[in-house]
Design a protein around this motif. Sequence first.
Motif, mmCIF file in Angstrom:
data_model
loop_
_atom_site.group_PDB
_atom_site.id
_atom_site.type_symbol
_atom_site.label_atom_id
_atom_site.label_comp_id
_atom_site.label_asym_id
_atom_site.label_seq_id
_atom_site.Cartn_x
_atom_site.Cartn_y
_atom_site.Cartn_z
ATOM 1 N N MET A 1 0.541 -1.011 -0.152
ATOM 2 C CA MET A 1 0.322 -0.184 0.010
ATOM 3 C C MET A 1 0.697 0.967 -0.335
ATOM 4 N N LEU A 2 0.438 2.554 -1.028
ATOM 5 C CA LEU A 2 1.078 3.541 -0.828
ATOM 6 C C LEU A 2 0.259 4.314 0.493
ATOM 7 N N VAL A 3 0.734 5.086 1.641
ATOM 8 C CA VAL A 3 0.782 5.896 2.319
ATOM 9 C C VAL A 3 1.039 7.467 1.553
ATOM 10 N N ILE A 4 0.200 7.932 1.546
ATOM 11 C CA ILE A 4 0.513 9.537 1.442
ATOM 12 C C ILE A 4 0.016 9.674 3.036
ATOM 13 N N LEU A 5 0.734 11.712 3.156
ATOM 14 C CA LEU A 5 0.295 11.219 4.025
ATOM 15 C C LEU A 5 0.610 13.355 4.105
ATOM 16 N N ASP A 6 -0.332 13.690 4.504
ATOM 17 C CA ASP A 6 -0.237 15.378 4.603
ATOM 18 C C ASP A 6 1.164 15.392 5.723
ATOM 19 N N ASP B 1 9.953 7.527 1.857
ATOM 20 C CA ASP B 1 10.313 7.483 0.757
ATOM 21 C C ASP B 1 10.302 8.547 -0.575
ATOM 22 N N GLN B 2 9.360 9.730 -0.175
ATOM 23 C CA GLN B 2 9.034 10.283 -1.041
ATOM 24 C C GLN B 2 8.574 11.999 -0.366
ATOM 25 N N ALA C 1 3.051 10.490 -7.077
ATOM 26 C CA ALA C 1 2.879 9.568 -6.197
ATOM 27 C C ALA C 1 2.648 8.286 -6.112
ATOM 28 N N MET C 2 1.456 8.270 -7.200
ATOM 29 C CA MET C 2 1.290 6.974 -7.651
ATOM 30 C C MET C 2 1.325 6.630 -8.866
ATOM 31 N N GLU C 3 2.568 7.801 -9.844
ATOM 32 C CA GLU C 3 2.526 7.334 -10.963
ATOM 33 C C GLU C 3 4.305 6.481 -10.612
ATOM 34 N N ASP C 4 5.338 7.311 -9.429
ATOM 35 C CA ASP C 4 6.405 7.079 -9.230
ATOM 36 C C ASP C 4 6.551 5.823 -8.129
ATOM 37 N N PHE C 5 5.544 6.034 -7.724
ATOM 38 C CA PHE C 5 5.673 4.339 -7.386
ATOM 39 C C PHE C 5 4.450 2.920 -7.425
ATOM 40 N N LYS C 6 4.185 2.837 -8.938
ATOM 41 C CA LYS C 6 3.816 2.519 -10.105
ATOM 42 C C LYS C 6 2.347 1.974 -8.904
ATOM 43 N N THR C 7 1.852 2.337 -8.727
ATOM 44 C CA THR C 7 0.603 1.845 -7.340
ATOM 45 C C THR C 7 -0.403 2.729 -8.154
ATOM 46 N N THR C 8 -2.166 1.434 -7.750
ATOM 47 C CA THR C 8 -3.424 2.614 -8.451
ATOM 48 C C THR C 8 -3.604 3.242 -7.160
ATOM 49 N N PRO C 9 -5.033 3.886 -7.375
ATOM 50 C CA PRO C 9 -5.843 4.216 -6.523
ATOM 51 C C PRO C 9 -5.956 3.227 -5.163
ATOM 52 N N SER C 10 -7.074 1.845 -5.623
ATOM 53 C CA SER C 10 -7.206 0.987 -4.949
ATOM 54 C C SER C 10 -6.103 0.799 -3.984
#
Length: 182
Positions: free
Chosen positions: A1-6, A83-84, A109-118
């Motif tokens: 899972m990609l976790v994006i934090l504010d 990670d970034q 971020a999703m492009e860079d980490f090659k992941t999807t919204p889900s």
Amino acid sequence: MLVILDRDGVINEDRADFVKSPEELVLIEGTVDAIARLKSRNHRVVIATNQSCIGRGIINEERLHSIHAKMLDAIARAGGSIDQIYYAPDAPWAETPMRKPGSGMLTKAMEDFKTTPSNTIMIGDSLRDLQAAYGCGVHRLLVQTGKGRKTQADGTLKDLLPVSVAANLSKAVDLIEDGRFI
């Protein structure tokens, strides 16, 4: 899972006059340990933060990097890492799609980490964090720190549902670990 934090209001205390120096960066209790927990579960963890203080001429990018260095050092001492870091330096009157509520940082971020919204979740404390997440279809989790309680009370979330809610970043990580976020 990609976790994006504010950042402001999620990781560190939000300031009406901006975080302008490393000395003004006050981490919210438990956040560095929460980030370390995410990393120990092999999640990718990134930060997506509006930093209009640059566009407003209050600080420069070098100063922002020194603020982030302090934050990253504290996270590393807890056994975690980021990670970034993505940031939008735009002033509100000169905003680009990168500035939240635009979804540019999240999409990048999703492009860079090659992941999807889900397979991506955005954790934020403000309406614009959740609007950015909604705009690109990622899971939305509101923390009640920073502007979170006010954001929840405003009644503006109804157009962005479903939104999970947690008291703070540590409780948000509990939801992720238990698979109980929406």
